[in-house]
Design a protein around this motif. Structure first.
Motif, PDB file in Angstrom:
ATOM      1  N   ASN A 486       0.841  -1.196   0.000  1.00 32.70           N
ATOM      2  CA  ASN A 486       0.000   0.000   0.000  1.00 32.70           C
ATOM      3  C   ASN A 486       0.880   1.251   0.000  1.00 32.70           C
ATOM      4  N   VAL A 487       0.645   2.131  -0.961  1.00 33.14           N
ATOM      5  CA  VAL A 487       1.385   3.392  -1.061  1.00 33.14           C
ATOM      6  C   VAL A 487       0.400   4.536  -0.872  1.00 33.14           C
ATOM      7  N   PHE A 492       3.172   9.364  -2.826  1.00 40.35           N
ATOM      8  CA  PHE A 492       3.154   9.734  -4.247  1.00 40.35           C
ATOM      9  C   PHE A 492       3.467  11.217  -4.423  1.00 40.35           C
ATOM     10  N   ASP A 493       2.991  12.048  -3.481  1.00 38.05           N
ATOM     11  CA  ASP A 493       3.268  13.479  -3.571  1.00 38.05           C
ATOM     12  C   ASP A 493       4.760  13.760  -3.493  1.00 38.05           C
ATOM     13  N   LYS A 494       5.455  12.921  -2.769  1.00 36.52           N
ATOM     14  CA  LYS A 494       6.903  13.092  -2.629  1.00 36.52           C
ATOM     15  C   LYS A 494       7.596  12.944  -3.974  1.00 36.52           C
ATOM     16  N   GLY A 495       7.026  12.125  -4.861  1.00 34.26           N
ATOM     17  CA  GLY A 495       7.544  12.010  -6.211  1.00 34.26           C
ATOM     18  C   GLY A 495       8.701  11.061  -6.393  1.00 34.26           C
ATOM     19  N   ASN A 496       9.034  10.265  -5.366  1.00 34.16           N
ATOM     20  CA  ASN A 496      10.172   9.342  -5.500  1.00 34.16           C
ATOM     21  C   ASN A 496       9.753   7.890  -5.321  1.00 34.16           C
ATOM     22  N   THR A 497       8.459   7.604  -5.556  1.00 32.60           N
ATOM     23  CA  THR A 497       7.967   6.233  -5.372  1.00 32.60           C
ATOM     24  C   THR A 497       8.698   5.258  -6.287  1.00 32.60           C
ATOM     25  N   LYS A 498       8.832   5.625  -7.551  1.00 29.24           N
ATOM     26  CA  LYS A 498       9.522   4.748  -8.502  1.00 29.24           C
ATOM     27  C   LYS A 498      10.958   4.488  -8.046  1.00 29.24           C
ATOM     28  N   ALA A 499      11.656   5.538  -7.628  1.00 27.35           N
ATOM     29  CA  ALA A 499      13.059   5.386  -7.225  1.00 27.35           C
ATOM     30  C   ALA A 499      13.189   4.478  -6.011  1.00 27.35           C
ATOM     31  N   GLY A 513       7.900  -8.460 -11.450  1.00 29.72           N
ATOM     32  CA  GLY A 513       6.614  -9.129 -11.440  1.00 29.72           C
ATOM     33  C   GLY A 513       6.189  -9.617 -10.079  1.00 29.72           C
ATOM     34  N   LEU A 514       7.098  -9.582  -9.099  1.00 25.06           N
ATOM     35  CA  LEU A 514       6.773 -10.047  -7.746  1.00 25.06           C
ATOM     36  C   LEU A 514       6.343  -8.912  -6.818  1.00 25.06           C
ATOM     37  N   VAL A 515       6.328  -7.708  -7.329  1.00 29.06           N
ATOM     38  CA  VAL A 515       5.955  -6.550  -6.496  1.00 29.06           C
ATOM     39  C   VAL A 515       4.775  -5.841  -7.149  1.00 29.06           C
ATOM     40  N   GLU A 516       3.774  -5.542  -6.361  1.00 30.70           N
ATOM     41  CA  GLU A 516       2.602  -4.805  -6.824  1.00 30.70           C
ATOM     42  C   GLU A 516       2.360  -3.604  -5.903  1.00 30.70           C
ATOM     43  N   ILE A 517       1.755  -2.574  -6.446  1.00 33.41           N
ATOM     44  CA  ILE A 517       1.480  -1.354  -5.677  1.00 33.41           C
ATOM     45  C   ILE A 517      -0.024  -1.132  -5.609  1.00 33.41           C
ATOM     46  N   ILE A 538       6.222   3.829 -13.233  1.00 30.90           N
ATOM     47  CA  ILE A 538       6.227   2.652 -12.360  1.00 30.90           C
ATOM     48  C   ILE A 538       5.879   1.397 -13.160  1.00 30.90           C
ATOM     49  N   ARG A 539       4.877   1.501 -14.020  1.00 27.08           N
ATOM     50  CA  ARG A 539       4.491   0.342 -14.837  1.00 27.08           C
ATOM     51  C   ARG A 539       5.609  -0.053 -15.804  1.00 27.08           C
ATOM     52  N   ALA A 540       6.416   0.948 -16.180  1.00 30.32           N
ATOM     53  CA  ALA A 540       7.536   0.650 -17.073  1.00 30.32           C
ATOM     54  C   ALA A 540       8.555  -0.266 -16.414  1.00 30.32           C
ATOM     55  N   LEU A 541       8.585  -0.278 -15.076  1.00 33.33           N
ATOM     56  CA  LEU A 541       9.477  -1.194 -14.360  1.00 33.33           C
ATOM     57  C   LEU A 541       8.955  -2.630 -14.393  1.00 33.33           C
ATOM     58  N   GLY A 542       7.659  -2.782 -14.743  1.00 27.42           N
ATOM     59  CA  GLY A 542       7.051  -4.108 -14.722  1.00 27.42           C
ATOM     60  C   GLY A 542       6.204  -4.349 -13.494  1.00 27.42           C
ATOM     61  N   ILE A 543       5.954  -3.307 -12.713  1.00 26.54           N
ATOM     62  CA  ILE A 543       5.169  -3.419 -11.485  1.00 26.54           C
ATOM     63  C   ILE A 543       3.700  -3.236 -11.806  1.00 26.54           C
ATOM     64  N   LYS A 544       2.825  -4.118 -11.292  1.00 22.64           N
ATOM     65  CA  LYS A 544       1.391  -3.998 -11.496  1.00 22.64           C
ATOM     66  C   LYS A 544       0.807  -2.968 -10.531  1.00 22.64           C
ATOM     67  N   LEU A 545      -0.292  -2.326 -10.968  1.00 23.10           N
ATOM     68  CA  LEU A 545      -0.958  -1.293 -10.177  1.00 23.10           C
ATOM     69  C   LEU A 545      -2.361  -1.740  -9.825  1.00 23.10           C
ATOM     70  N   LEU A 546      -2.698  -1.654  -8.528  1.00 23.82           N
ATOM     71  CA  LEU A 546      -4.002  -2.085  -8.029  1.00 23.82           C
ATOM     72  C   LEU A 546      -4.737  -0.889  -7.434  1.00 23.82           C
ATOM     73  N   VAL A 547      -6.037  -0.772  -7.733  1.00 22.53           N
ATOM     74  CA  VAL A 547      -6.875   0.253  -7.105  1.00 22.53           C
ATOM     75  C   VAL A 547      -7.507  -0.362  -5.864  1.00 22.53           C
ATOM     76  N   ASP A 548      -7.172   0.186  -4.684  1.00 19.71           N
ATOM     77  CA  ASP A 548      -7.658  -0.376  -3.418  1.00 19.71           C
ATOM     78  C   ASP A 548      -8.937   0.331  -2.984  1.00 19.71           C
ATOM     79  N   ASP A 549      -9.809  -0.402  -2.286  1.00 10.74           N
ATOM     80  CA  ASP A 549     -11.046   0.153  -1.715  1.00 10.74           C
ATOM     81  C   ASP A 549     -11.899   0.849  -2.772  1.00 10.74           C
ATOM     82  N   PHE A 550     -12.015   0.254  -3.948  1.00  8.44           N
ATOM     83  CA  PHE A 550     -12.795   0.879  -5.016  1.00  8.44           C
ATOM     84  C   PHE A 550     -14.265   0.991  -4.594  1.00  8.44           C
TER      85      PHE A 550
END
Length: 671
Positions: A486-487, A492-499, A513-517, A538-550
């Motif tokens: 969970n991020v 995200f506002d910090k802008g360094n999540t990818k790093a 592929g073993l890490v999801e956000i 972030i997706r360019a790294l190969g990390i999947k993105l999930l929408v939580d509590d939709f």
């Protein structure tokens, strides 16, 4: 008295004293003719006296008398002439000194009525500067009455001050000009000194000094952004308001106001938009106050309203509600419209404190309680609130130490395929292992970490631990599954999540592929262009993105499509309605259809019963997560799940339909 004694006396009176030589020379030069006349007369009389003495043979006193009279007259005349000359010299020196002075100087003689009361003043002398203060020249001013120069409106006040100077002998003050003529200064320093039956008045123009003082005061007491009074002004004004209310037996209300979610405006629209919003909010606050009320900006997005001399607490509640209602109207910013709510805390004198500091502190506490109660409301201070705030402060301090000492552990909750029970992923959930309190639930510290910014450091600890744990499972030879992290919006506002993810994945050699956000739906409401760019990297790294509590936010289908999310996790509030109402099932079916149309996987959160599982299977939901499968468990319990891959029912109950290839069993709940 002998002739020698007279000569010595005359010598003493005409002899120059130290420092007066040049002046006596000028005196002798100007009066030499008269002096020679008196000297000649004395010589004639003495010569006559001597001749008479030789003729008679014996001295006669009567013949010496005229010479003595002449000498005495010469001495008296010269002394009087000398003093007159001195007075003229003094007057001339005074005239030269006053004309060169930057002060206006005038001599005013008192005019009394028959009862001896001073009713006016006559200007007997003045310099040019003094006349200029009245807009005339010195020749015109001398001989005029004070009542001719000052309007009747201000003459009474002026006479009262002049009479005080006559009585006390001295008055010094600062006088604001009445601007009755163009040359009158805005501010003057006035000095009145009694001189016999008159007054010597000195006036000096201090307008520039007053302008400078006023500017310094403004800089010290005015907020530069909103032009409202600032905290420094408030600390001086509020004690006076309390003192006046105490004397009149009235109440004072302190309204501590904070803009709700103002940080989101800064983060999404930029600080220039935030400053514009603060200026507009300040003007809106001022427009809804009574003439006798005041509003100040304390700093950031915090304002304080002081309601002076109110009759009861109901009056302050009406003002607070009127302010809240006013802020429902959107602000027209340069970047578009925006609406912000406000939370208001109210403290009352004398019930909630009799000192300014106590009232401000208690109003701040009440404001905090209004925010925690749901925001966009007002709250009166109550003593119990202080204990709640103290508990929060204690948690903040302990949380700060916990991050430094890394007192956190991760629990994991499995996500399984809704058709066959296969383990397809894990969600990492942070827990605080307090050295004294034991395991602290996330509800007690996650929100505080978000508000204080400590979520940034805590989030990095979680990311590092997930990557480290995946590496340990891999080294143990386990077939690991993806772990979602969970991020928060603050991260995200910090802008360094990818790093952050890239750094720790590289350090532990973790495949992307073993890490999801997991991101919350509310995060998607931010600045779409910036967020879209961040998510693409972030997706360019190969990390999947999930929408939580939709379903708890206000995201739209178009946003989901543009942001290209991979997985939609439906909030437990909708899962809990399955089997209870037809509407709940219809709504869930619509979500599944929509997500599948966008190519997204659907996960149902909070699945707790077999009935809910059956309905989800019929709705073609892809994955489930909840207590039906497993509570969050420590990392030490995960290897067993990874080895089984398909979770079996410990009671042997068959929960899947016959066509399903494998059976699913309930994972034993962990206490």
């Amino acid at each position: 008295m002998s002739v020698n004694d007279l000569q010595q006396s005359l010598k003493r009176h005409v002899a120059p004293t130290a420092g007066s030589g040049p002046r006596r020379l000028r005196f002798l030069k100007n009066n030499s003719a008269m002096m020679l006349f008196w000297a000649f007369l004395c010589a004639v009389l003495i010569a006559f006296h001597v001749s008479e003495q030789h003729a008679n043979g014996t001295p006669e006193l009567i013949t010496l008398l005229p010479a003595l009279i002449a000498l005495t007259a010469a001495w008296l005349w010269s002394s009087r002439a000398w003093h007159r000359y001195q007075r003229n010299e003094v007057r001339e020196s005074y005239r030269m000194a006053t004309e060169c002075s930057i002060d206006g100087i005038s001599i005013l003689m008192a005019i009394n009525d028959k009862q001896g009361n001073t009713v006016d003043f006559l200007i007997s002398d003045c310099n040019s500067r003094g006349a200029l203060f009245y807009g005339v020249d010195a020749t015109t001013l001398i001989g005029m009455h004070l009542s001719e120069l000052i309007s009747a409106t201000h003459f009474t006040e002026m006479m009262a001050t002049m009479r005080t100077a006559l009585k006390l002998g001295y008055v010094e003050d600062e006088l604001r000009g009445h601007r009755e003529h163009p040359h009158e200064p805005e501010w003057m320093h006035r000095k009145l000194v009694r001189t016999g039956t008159g007054i010597a008045m000195t006036l000096r123009d201090i307008s520039e000094r007053k302008i400078h003082e006023r500017e310094l005061w403004r800089m010290a007491n005015e907020d530069s952004l909103t032009e409202l009074p600032n905290r420094n002004w408030l600390t001086g004004f509020l004690p006076d308001a309390i003192k006046q209310a105490r004397q009149t037996d009235r109440m004072v209300a302190v309204l501590f106001i904070d803009l709700d979610d103002f940080k989101d405006v800064n983060d999404t629209l930029g600080h220039s938009a935030g400053d514009e919003l603060l200026r507009m909010a300040a003007q809106r606050l001022k427009s809804f106050l009574r003439p006798g009320d005041h509003v100040a900006r304390l700093g950031g997005d915090e304002f304080t309203v002081i309601l002076s001399a109110i009759a009861d607490r109901h009056a302050s509640a009406l003002v607070a509600q009127r302010i809240i209602d006013a802020f429902t109207t959107p602000f027209e910013l340069g970047h578009g419209t925006d609406t912000v709510g406000i939370s208001i805390g109210i403290s009352l004198f004398p019930y909630d404190g009799d000192a300014a500091g106590d009232l401000l502190k208690n109003a701040d506490i009440a404001m905090y309680c209004a925010k925690t109660a749901g925001k966009n409301r007002y709250q009166f201070y109550e003593p119990r609130m202080s204990e709640a705030l103290k508990a929060r402060v204690d948690i903040e301090r302990a949380l700060h130490c916990a991050i430094e000492r890394n007192e956190f552990v991760l629990f994991y909750q499995p996500r399984i395929n809704a058709d066959n029970g296969q383990l397809v992923g894990l969600e990492a959930l942070v827990r605080w292992q307090h050295p004294e309190r034991g395991m602290v639930p996330p509800l007690e510290f996650i929100a505080i970490a978000e508000e204080t910014g400590m979520i940034l450091a805590l989030g990095e600890l979680v990311i590092e631990e997930v990557c480290s744990q995946l590496a340990r499972w891999r080294e143990a030879g386990l077939a690991v599954v993806p772990v979602s992290v969970n991020v928060s919006p603050r991260q995200f506002d910090k802008g360094n999540t990818k790093a952050l993810f890239a750094t720790h994945m590289l350090r532990h050699r973790i495949d992307a592929g073993l890490v999801e956000i997991e991101i919350t739906e509310s995060l998607m409401m931010g600045e779409e262009e910036e967020l879209s760019h961040e998510l693409r990297t972030i997706r360019a790294l190969g990390i999947k993105l999930l929408v939580d509590d939709f379903g708890t936010g206000y995201s739209s289908l178009s946003q989901l499509q543009r942001l290209a999310m991979d997985v939609l996790k439906v909030d437990r509030a909708f899962t809990s309605e399955l089997g209870k109402t037809t509407e709940g099932e219809v709504f869930f079916r619509a979500i599944v259809s929509m997500a599948h149309a966008l190519g997204m996987t659907v996960v149902a959160e909070g699945v707790e019963t077999v009935e809910q599982l059956r309905i989800l299977q019929s709705l073609n939901c892809d994955e489930i997560q909840g207590y039906l499968i497993s509570r969050p468990v420590p990392a030490s319990d995960i290897p067993t799940m990874l080895q089984q891959r398909y979770l079996q029912c410990h009671s042997g109950q068959i929960v899947f339909p016959a066509p399903v290839k494998t059976d699913i069993a309930l994972w034993p709940a962990t206490p």
